[in-house]
Scaffold this motif. Sequence first.
Motif, PDB file in Angstrom:
ATOM      1  N   THR A  22     109.281  60.364  86.581  1.00 29.99           N
ATOM      2  CA  THR A  22     109.750  60.172  87.955  1.00 29.99           C
ATOM      3  C   THR A  22     108.604  60.369  88.955  1.00 29.99           C
ATOM      4  OG1 THR A  22     111.789  61.242  87.216  1.00 29.99           O
ATOM      5  CG2 THR A  22     111.578  60.810  89.560  1.00 29.99           C
ATOM      6  N   VAL A  76     111.161  63.786  82.895  1.00 32.16           N
ATOM      7  CA  VAL A  76     110.399  64.870  83.521  1.00 32.16           C
ATOM      8  C   VAL A  76     108.971  64.854  82.973  1.00 32.16           C
ATOM      9  CG1 VAL A  76     112.440  66.297  83.877  1.00 32.16           C
ATOM     10  CG2 VAL A  76     111.122  66.541  81.763  1.00 32.16           C
ATOM     11  N   GLU A 139     115.926  62.303  87.529  1.00 31.78           N
ATOM     12  CA  GLU A 139     115.237  63.585  87.369  1.00 31.78           C
ATOM     13  C   GLU A 139     114.593  64.059  88.668  1.00 31.78           C
ATOM     14  OE1 GLU A 139     115.793  65.254  84.944  1.00 31.78           O
ATOM     15  OE2 GLU A 139     115.926  64.081  83.098  1.00 31.78           O
ATOM     16  N   HIS A 356     114.013  68.187  78.068  1.00 28.87           N
ATOM     17  CA  HIS A 356     112.986  68.780  78.935  1.00 28.87           C
ATOM     18  C   HIS A 356     112.019  69.696  78.195  1.00 28.87           C
ATOM     19  CE1 HIS A 356     115.326  68.121  82.994  1.00 28.87           C
ATOM     20  NE2 HIS A 356     115.472  67.109  82.146  1.00 28.87           N
TER      21      HIS A 356
END
Length: 384
Positions: A22, A76, A139, A356
Amino acid sequence: MSKTATDPVALTQELIRCASVTPAEGGAIVLLDDLLSAAGFVTTRTDRNGIANLFARWGQGRNGRTFGFNGHTDVVPIGNRNDWTHDPFGAEIVGGILYGRGACDMKSGVAAFAAAAIDFVKDTPPDGSIVLAITGDEEGDGVDGTDAILDWMNANGERMDHCLVGEPTCPNTMGEMMKIGRRGSMTAWITATGRQGHSAYPHRALNPLPALVRYLDTLASHTLDDGTEHFDASTLAITSIDVGNPANNVIPRQGTAVANIRFNDAHSSAALTEWLQSEAAKVQAETGVEITMTIKVSGESFITPPGELSDLIGRAVTAETGQIPELSTTGGTSDARYVKNHCPVVEFGLVGQSMHQVDEHVAVDHIHQLKSIYTRILSGYFTT
C-alpha cells in the motif's frame, strides 16, 4: 468441472509476485483486470487519488440477483528482509505451503473467488450477475478503496444484493468461523496543556501530567459494557503516553496520549465522543489544565443478522470442511464496514494465523478448498 479450470494457487502466486505494498498497485490490479476481461467480465477501473481499484461484473442486465465478492490486493510492508526465510515476493511452495507477503491476507482469497467466479460463469452461467469489487487500499486508510468502488457503483446504477468479503476469518482450522459483523473502532489523540516551570517551584507552574494521568485512569477504569447478544464487551486501550521532556527539573507545558476504543452495537462513535469530551471537561474544571482531543472514527459497529446469507455460506463451508462455522464479530476492522451500507455482507476466508507476519504463508490445499467453498456458495445462491 471444466477441463481448463482456473488454478487459484497459480493465480495466488502471480499476485504475490506483484509487490503491491500500500499504496503501490504493483501490477496486481492490472493482472486481475486482464484475467477477468478475458473471461467475459465487464471491468472498470474505479481509481481514486492514485489508488488502484477494480469493478468487474458478469451478467446480462441488472435486473437479476447479483452476488458480490470483495477483497484487496494491497499488502503491508515486509519489515526486515533478512528475517524472511523465503523471498517475500517469490511465492515459493515448500512442503505444500505457499510463502509470501499477501499469501494469507489476502491474495489467496482474491485468487480463490476470482477463480471460482470465472469457472462458474463458464461452466454453469447463472440467471443473474456476479460482481467482484477489488481494492488496492485496504491496508492503508481505506478511504480511496472499497469506499471509492461503492461510490462509483452508486453513481452508475450498479449494485450487489449480497456480498462476501474474502478476508481470513478462521482462527485455527479451515471452516471454523465466519464474521457476520465487526466492532466499531475509533482513536482519540489527547493533549493536556498547562504551564511550564521549574520542578523546584511547582506552585509557579501548572503541571499537565497529573491531570492527564487522572483523565486516562478515568477512561481505563470505566466499564463501557458487558457485551451484547452478538458482541463481546467493548474495550478501551491506552496505547501511548508522551511528554517529550529531556530535562528532569522542568515541568513540561504539555503531555499527550492516545486511546483506542473497539466498541459493539451498544454504542455509536458520536455517543462515545460525547463521553470522552465530558470526562475531559470534568478534569479540566477540577485542575485548570486544558484537555483537548482529536478523534478519528475508522468504522461503526455493525451486524448482519443470521439468516439467508450466513446460512448459505455455512452450508457451503460444512459441505467442504465438515465444520459448522461459528458466527462471530471478533477481530479488527475490515472493508465490510463500507459494504454494510450497500447490502448485507458476511466475511469468510482462510486461517489467518500468519497474516502480517514474517514468512506469511498459506496451505496450498486450503486455497483449493476455499475456491470450492466459494463455488458452492455461487451454486447455492443462483439455484434457490
